[in-house]
Design an enzyme around this catalytic site. Structure first.
Site, short mmCIF file in Angstrom:
data_model
loop_
_atom_site.label_atom_id
_atom_site.label_comp_id
_atom_site.label_asym_id
_atom_site.label_seq_id
_atom_site.Cartn_x
_atom_site.Cartn_y
_atom_site.Cartn_z
N SER A 274 1.41 -2.60 3.65
CA SER A 274 0.89 -3.36 2.53
C SER A 274 -0.42 -4.04 2.90
CB SER A 274 1.90 -4.44 2.14
OG SER A 274 2.04 -5.35 3.22
N LYS A 275 -1.12 -4.44 1.89
CA LYS A 275 -2.30 -5.26 2.07
C LYS A 275 -1.80 -6.53 2.77
CE LYS A 275 -6.54 -5.58 -0.31
NZ LYS A 275 -7.39 -4.59 -0.93
N ARG A 276 -2.71 -7.42 3.16
CA ARG A 276 -2.31 -8.63 3.88
C ARG A 276 -2.23 -8.36 5.36
NH1 ARG A 276 -2.97 -12.89 1.31
NH2 ARG A 276 -2.53 -12.75 -0.89
N GLN A 277 -1.71 -7.19 5.73
CA GLN A 277 -1.59 -6.93 7.16
C GLN A 277 -2.64 -5.91 7.60
OE1 GLN A 277 2.15 -6.79 9.06
NE2 GLN A 277 3.30 -7.50 7.29
#
Length: 479
Positions: A253-256
């Site tokens: 996911s985005k964020r990581q």
RNA sequence: GUCCCUAUCGUCUAGAGGCCUAGGACUCCAGGUUUUCAUCCUGGCAACACGAGUUCGAAUCUCGUUAGGGACACCA
């Protein structure tokens, strides 16, 4: 395998996700391997999540990556339209057909009632699901409500007992009990289908032979198979791909980190490297080869060799692959990729041949495309500052005298090439009874401003005699 | 919580009962090559989640445990 037709069916909610690209790639590879068709279908049945321009972006990125589709929104076959929001009457007709055949029913439950039921179930520690309140209503009763203008959805009837067993090409037999399946909504109150109806209807109507998609769809596959059975349609082969994971093993996911293909493209990763990398995340040829072009992947791919467990998306290997693929490219290909960035820097007075000679010298030393700019500045402009460490280490009081002599000698050079430069440098060093390094390092510093880089003699050759003389003289005065 | 899926070096993986004192690649470390850095070459560290069973023999088959993940919407 005959008459293979597969599809990649993303929702236009933004950018193309690397996981999506891998799904698309495996579909593409299977199709091309068996001379089948690869289609693109846009699943935009949730108007609230639709993003303007997302579809165009998706198509652009897919084509950039080299995954050309045979049929899709911009390439008509005989099975269009390929955008679900343009197929609404088809879904509605099929949903109502199931109602007529008593395989589905109208449901008038309000959002509030549904929420109440859910709350009660949670309080009672029962898994939340629809309580099938409207399932027992008669058709006449329902019809009357509809005539009065009541809003409704259509839900499919799921058997109350028993289980559904199906064969997944990657996972083998999978069995899921009906009792945990909801009476899924298949047509929403706004007249749009849900994913479950749309995917089945379209895959059937578009003659899809293999459904290759992410593992997150595995638990809802029984609903889809049930729909195929209700319609009396042939069930396609299913293959549920393992997920791409964050370093903490959760679903990527985005964020990581970056998950959009365009992010990696912007960072200077080659499409060849990205494709090669994601192909190997969950698939391997069975031997030790690791470098593949798209064409080679088509030749080697087989769905039987796709693994079952999730793979962490770790870019260290991507970087290495990018290095390898850069080396495989010709100077001309690299020029085309790099030139826009060169111009962007304002470096306008350089011929293609000049830029190519830089590329040729540097291409075994870079990992991403922007390195051809960031690590090559000194080919295009005089250094304005000098690395302090290099200066204290390699620049002495005597150095200006040595460099002045070197400048004097190369100025007279008739045939200015890497080898004559080297020869000149070595004889100069001998004159002063110095090791060659005592000249090489300060000259590098003077000409490039830093103390690391490619072969000095080739660097001096490419940059040109005039520039070298100018830079060294500047350094003698200012360092 | 319920259901489903998964489980080999830090990471990607090979391995379909004996070829496994578990192979390759990336990363990391050491040495070599090099004018520097990078490349390149050589070498090294490092794994079968656990427990039962089946078998002459198990990383490979079965069961259980544990762990991780996914799914449980009028989102896909």
């Amino acid at each position: 395998m005959e008459n293979i037709r597969v599809r990649f069916a993303p929702s236009p909610t933004g950018y193309l996700h690397v996981g999506g690209l891998r799904t698309a790639l495996y579909n593409y590879l299977l199709a091309k391997k068996h001379h089948g068709k690869f289609l693109l279908r846009i699943e935009d049945t949730d108007q609230s999540r639709k993003v303007e321009g997302a579809m165009e972006n998706l198509i652009e990125t897919l084509q950039w990556a080299g995954l050309d589709f045979d049929e899709g929104p911009t390439k008509d076959g005989n099975f269009g339209p390929y955008i679900q929001s343009q197929r609404l009457p088809i879904y509605q007709q099929h949903a109502h057909q199931l109602v007529k055949e008593e395989k589905a029913y109208y449901c008038f439950c309000s959002a509030e009632r549904l929420e109440q039921v859910r709350q009660k179930q949670i309080a009672a520690k029962v898994p939340p699901s629809y309580d099938r309140n409207c399932r027992s209503k008669s058709l006449e009763e329902a019809q009357k409500k509809i005539e009065h203008g009541e809003r409704y959805v259509i839900r499919m009837k799921v058997p109350l007992t028993g289980e559904l067993v199906f064969e997944d090409m990657i996972r083998g037999k999978v069995a899921i009990g009906y009792k945990i399946l909801d009476d899924q909504v298949i047509l929403k109150s706004d007249g749009f289908p849900t994913y479950h109806l749309a995917v089945v209807v379209d895959d059937h109507l578009m003659n899809i032979s293999h459904v290759i998609r992410g593992e997150e769809w595995l638990p809802s596959t029984p609903k889809h198979i049930l729909l195929y059975q209700y319609f009396g349609w042939e069930i396609p082969q299913f293959a549920h791909l393992p997920l791409l994971l964050n370093p903490d093993k959760s679903k990527l996911s985005k964020r990581q980190g970056d998950v959009a293909v365009e992010d990696y493209r912007a960072k200077g990763f080659l499409k060849e490297a990205i494709i090669n990398f994601i192909a190997l995340l969950g698939w391997n040829p069975g031997d030790n080869r690791e470098i593949f072009s798209l064409e080679e992947l088509v030749k080697e791919f087989s769905i039987e060799r796709v693994g079952k467990s999730g793979a962490i998306f770790n870019i260290e290997k991507l970087q290495w692959l990018n290095q390898q693929h850069i080396r495989l490219k010709s100077d001309d290909e690299l020029l085309a990729l790099v030139k826009p960035n060169i111009l962007e820097q304002g470096w306008k007075n350089f011929s293609d041949d000049y830029i190519k000679s830089v590329i040729n010298l540097m291409k075994e030393r870079v990992t991403v495309l922007p390195d051809f700019v960031n690590e090559c500045k000194f080919f295009y402009e005089d250094p304005t500052s000098f690395d302090e460490k290099g200066k204290s280490k390699n620049w002495s009081a005597e150095t200006p005298k040595h460099l002045a002599r070197f400048v004097e000698k190369i100025s007279e050079l008739q045939n200015y090439t890497a080898s004559t430069i080297e020869e000149t440098l070595r004889t100069t060093a001998t004159e002063f009874s110095l090791s060659a390094g005592k000249l090489i390092h300060p000259i590098r510093l003077a000409v490039s401003g830093i103390s690391l880089g490619p072969s000095l003699f080739h660097l001096l050759e490419i940059v040109g005699k005039e520039t070298v003389v100018r830079r060294i003289n500047f350094a003698i005065k200012n360092l």
